[in-house]
Design an enzyme around this catalytic site. Structure first.
Site, mmCIF file in Angstrom:
data_model
loop_
_atom_site.group_PDB
_atom_site.id
_atom_site.type_symbol
_atom_site.label_atom_id
_atom_site.label_comp_id
_atom_site.label_asym_id
_atom_site.label_seq_id
_atom_site.Cartn_x
_atom_site.Cartn_y
_atom_site.Cartn_z
ATOM 1 N N ASP A 73 34.005 84.241 46.405
ATOM 2 C CA ASP A 73 34.799 84.508 47.607
ATOM 3 C C ASP A 73 35.225 83.166 48.204
ATOM 4 O OD1 ASP A 73 36.030 85.534 49.843
ATOM 5 O OD2 ASP A 73 34.161 85.960 50.918
ATOM 6 N N ASN A 115 27.048 85.051 58.670
ATOM 7 C CA ASN A 115 26.788 86.480 58.606
ATOM 8 C C ASN A 115 26.073 86.897 57.320
ATOM 9 O OD1 ASN A 115 27.322 89.338 59.466
ATOM 10 N ND2 ASN A 115 28.485 89.285 57.542
ATOM 11 N N HIS A 116 26.354 86.157 56.246
ATOM 12 C CA HIS A 116 25.858 86.593 54.945
ATOM 13 C C HIS A 116 25.632 85.375 54.052
ATOM 14 C CE1 HIS A 116 30.321 86.764 55.201
ATOM 15 N NE2 HIS A 116 30.208 85.918 54.199
ATOM 16 N N ASP A 183 24.318 90.807 53.972
ATOM 17 C CA ASP A 183 24.266 90.345 55.370
ATOM 18 C C ASP A 183 22.864 89.861 55.724
ATOM 19 O OD1 ASP A 183 26.873 91.335 55.625
ATOM 20 O OD2 ASP A 183 26.494 91.930 57.706
ATOM 21 N N ARG A 211 33.580 76.198 62.404
ATOM 22 C CA ARG A 211 34.276 77.476 62.537
ATOM 23 C C ARG A 211 33.226 78.522 62.186
ATOM 24 N NH1 ARG A 211 36.083 81.082 58.470
ATOM 25 N NH2 ARG A 211 37.873 82.361 58.995
ATOM 26 N N ASP A 213 32.386 81.667 60.938
ATOM 27 C CA ASP A 213 33.019 82.680 60.101
ATOM 28 C C ASP A 213 32.487 84.079 60.431
ATOM 29 O OD1 ASP A 213 34.421 83.411 57.526
ATOM 30 O OD2 ASP A 213 32.377 83.997 57.006
ATOM 31 N N TYR A 217 30.227 90.160 63.253
ATOM 32 C CA TYR A 217 29.464 91.097 62.423
ATOM 33 C C TYR A 217 27.985 90.744 62.291
ATOM 34 C CZ TYR A 217 34.368 91.589 61.219
ATOM 35 O OH TYR A 217 35.724 91.724 61.308
ATOM 36 N N LEU A 218 27.495 89.771 63.088
ATOM 37 C CA LEU A 218 26.109 89.321 62.913
ATOM 38 C C LEU A 218 25.102 90.457 63.052
ATOM 39 C CD1 LEU A 218 25.824 85.864 64.712
ATOM 40 C CD2 LEU A 218 26.513 86.394 62.380
ATOM 41 N N GLU A 255 35.769 82.929 64.623
ATOM 42 C CA GLU A 255 36.686 83.742 63.834
ATOM 43 C C GLU A 255 36.352 85.197 64.142
ATOM 44 O OE1 GLU A 255 38.060 85.460 59.551
ATOM 45 O OE2 GLU A 255 35.974 84.991 59.952
ATOM 46 N N HIS A 322 43.885 80.686 55.022
ATOM 47 C CA HIS A 322 43.517 80.957 53.629
ATOM 48 C C HIS A 322 43.319 82.446 53.345
ATOM 49 C CE1 HIS A 322 39.812 81.182 55.810
ATOM 50 N NE2 HIS A 322 39.261 81.788 54.766
HETATM 51 C C1 GLC Z 1 35.990 85.278 56.557
HETATM 52 C C2 GLC Z 1 36.770 84.319 55.674
HETATM 53 C C3 GLC Z 1 37.188 85.020 54.418
HETATM 54 C C4 GLC Z 1 35.957 85.566 53.715
HETATM 55 C C5 GLC Z 1 35.158 86.460 54.654
HETATM 56 C C6 GLC Z 1 33.840 86.856 54.072
HETATM 57 O O1 GLC Z 1 36.786 86.290 57.048
HETATM 58 O O2 GLC Z 1 37.861 83.803 56.370
HETATM 59 O O3 GLC Z 1 37.890 84.167 53.576
HETATM 60 O O4 GLC Z 1 36.330 86.290 52.580
HETATM 61 O O5 GLC Z 1 34.884 85.793 55.865
HETATM 62 O O6 GLC Z 1 33.030 85.732 53.929
#
Ligand code: GLC
Length: 573
Positions: A73, A115-116, A183, A211, A213, A217-218, A255, A322
């Site tokens: 990913d 988160n993961h 997660d 940033r 990410d 969703y935590l 984000e 991205h």
């Molecule tokens: C965020 C990133 C994305 C990624 C996702 C899961 O949304 O911007 O690129 O796939 O998290 O990690």
């Protein structure tokens, strides 16, 4: 061309609110420049291009993950938070990057996906093999996948559930994204300690911020939506006080792809701040909507809504990044219209969004690229440019998922667009060779040689913005107009917002999304009616407001003005 500035201009300034005046640039290490010819961009390669970014006027880099990862990913599947992926370089290379960036007064913000992790992370491997061991509760395990069914799936193209079965532990684990990204369990305080230690590790190396990410969703619960749950905000408040205490001047950027009020919540309050910045997800798709519908009502509405933020907080505004151009935060009607205009080929779609770059979305229209950048660089907040968009780079919808817009940066018309000396077949992704966006003419070198290129235009606008800090820190007031294709607002910077050497400033920004010339009548608020109106770009005087505060402007198709409101207009005798 030699991009270097004399050394006298170098060094990091010490403004703790530096991010409010900064122009950010998102650059994936893998995509920018390959220094060792293995077909993959790397940190030394990025270092060698810092002079270019300085020339462009960039104040801060945002680096998506470059940690050790199986890269399923784009690196957001982290296998070890304390290692740099070997093909990208070493920790020492990263330290050198930070030092080199700082010597140019450029900050470095990195992604922190909290988160993961990847299934390859040793915590997960321990967790699945030893449920009673120290890592047993690091992830969210359940005997059934029938709970929390109300939590929506985000990657709708690849996943049909947020649960996956682990054959070793013989339980289900929760994952908000890909099934290879379990997660972390934030109900476990040890996870908080781990995350804080990871943050410390990078902050101690001089990183200027993170940033955060996928931050909404935590936490998840049996009844909640798994998004923006109260405990997530509690965690962020604590994380912010840790940062302020141990590393003042560093930033957290949220984000949070959420509706306006929910995004604003990630900035917290004056008393209990959370992140310093949050990406302005609500405004982004509405810019694309206005470009095609020629209507600004939805932009107007969202601009009037998202302006209240705590002291020192700032929006991060962007056109592309991205990921796909997400359409999660628009109405169903707007979504269908946006798909129709911008993703007429099903290959252009992914999940709930569009996987194309800025220039291809706008069909390479110079007028639209200028209008979009003009708005981006004057909206409240700090702009984030996406690498390659400054040269109008194209994309490749034949590549999988979001790789369509993560192809190598195009530097020259030479082999591999000057990105790498590798055998072309070895590149991590092929360079763009399409008819309209072929790297042979869409590249930095060619555009540098042409004064009228998009690259020079974007650079000039970035520098113009930097000369007018009102565009970073000024307040926003939407100005009513009589034309539904026009958008106008005033940015106003008071004395208390000024750094030493700056002066209070007011700017009137006017945009036309019409596909033909228009005339527009604006009604200025009382306090600006006596001002002179001057074009910021060329310095020309515009007709002064009438006694009642009316200003009438004519605008060519898809164009904009940045007008300074200053001084006193000449009284008519
Ligand atoms: C965020 C990133 C994305 C990624 C996702 C899961 O949304 O911007 O690129 O796939 O998290 O990690």
């Amino acid at each position: 061309m030699d991009f270097r500035l004399p050394y006298a201009h170098r060094g990091l300034d010490h403004d703790p609110q530096w991010y409010r005046r900064a122009v950010f640039y998102e650059v994936m290490v893998r995509s920018f420049y390959d220094s060792d010819g293995d077909g993959v961009g790397d940190i030394p390669g990025l270092i060698s291009k810092l002079d270019y970014l300085e020339w462009l006027g960039i104040d801060a880099l945002w680096l998506p993950p470059f940690y050790s990862s199986p890269l399923k990913d784009g690196g957001y599947d982290v296998a070890d938070f304390r290692q740099v992926l070997p093909e990208f370089g070493t920790i020492e290379d990263f330290q050198e990057l930070v030092a080199q960036a700082h010597s140019r007064n450029m900050r470095v913000v990195m992604d922190l996906p909290l988160n993961h992790t990847s299934v390859d992370h040793e915590w997960f491997q321990e967790s699945r093999s030893n449920p009673d061991g120290p890592y047993g509760d690091y992830y969210v395990w359940s005997d059934t996948d029938q709970i929390r069914q109300q939590i929506r799936v985000i990657f709708t193209d690849t996943e049909n559930s947020n649960w996956a079965f682990d054959s070793e532990r013989r339980q289900f684990y929760f994952h908000r994204f890909f099934s290879h990204q379990p997660d972390l369990n934030y109900h476990n305080p040890r996870v908080h300690d781990e995350v804080r230690d990871i943050a410390r590790f990078w902050l101690a190396m001089g990183v200027d911020g993170f940033r955060l990410d996928a931050i909404p969703y935590l936490y998840e619960s049996d009844e909640g939506s798994g998004e923006s749950e109260p405990e997530t905000h509690e965690f962020l408040k604590k994380f912010r006080s840790f940062l302020d205490e141990e590393f003042p001047g560093r930033v957290l950027i949220a984000e949070a792809n959420q509706w306006p009020k929910e995004v604003a919540a990630y900035l917290g309050t004056n008393e209990e701040p959370e992140c310093h910045m949050a990406f302005d997800f609500p405004i982004m798709p509405r810019i694309f909507y206005a470009l095609r519908s020629q209507q600004t009502a939805s932009l107007n509405e969202v601009l009037s809504e998202t302006t209240e933020v705590p002291e020192g907080a700032a929006w991060g505004v962007f056109l592309r990044n991205h990921d796909e151009l997400t359409l999660e935060m628009v109405t169903e009607e707007e979504k269908q219209a946006l798909y129709g205009w911008y993703a007429y080929d099903p290959r252009m779609r992914v999940n709930v969004g569009i996987r194309r770059r800025l220039a291809t979305l706008l069909d390479n229209s110079r007028k639209e690229l200028e209008l979009a950048h003009g708005l981006l660089l004057s909206l409240p907040g700090s702009p984030f440019l996406y690498y390659g968009d400054e040269i109008g780079m194209g994309d490749n919808i034949w590549l999988e998922d979001r790789d369509s817009s993560r192809t190598p940066m195009q530097w020259t018309p030479d082999r591999n667009a000057g990105f790498s000396a590798a055998d072309p077949g070895k590149l991590y992704l092929p360079v763009v060779q399409s008819l309209v966006y072929n790297y042979a003419f869409s590249n930095v070198e060619t555009q540098l040689a042409q004064q009228a290129s998009l690259l020079h235009w974007v650079r000039n606008l970035v520098h113009l913005r930097k000369e007018h800090p009102v565009l970073g820190v000024g307040s926003l007031r939407v100005v009513p107009t009589d034309n539904p294709s026009a958008l106008a607002f005033i940015r106003d910077m008071q004395a208390e917002d000024c750094r030493p050497g700056e002066r209070p400033e007011t700017m009137l920004c006017v945009y036309s999304f019409a596909h033909h010339p228009i005339s527009v009548d604006l009604q200025l608020p009382e306090e600006f009616r006596a001002n002179r109106v001057t074009d910021v770009m060329g310095g020309a005087s515009f007709p002064a407001p009438t006694e009642q505060g009316h200003v009438t402007l004519t605008l060519p198709a898809q164009s904009f003005y940045w007008l300074s409101l200053a001084g006193v207009k000449q009284s008519v005798a």
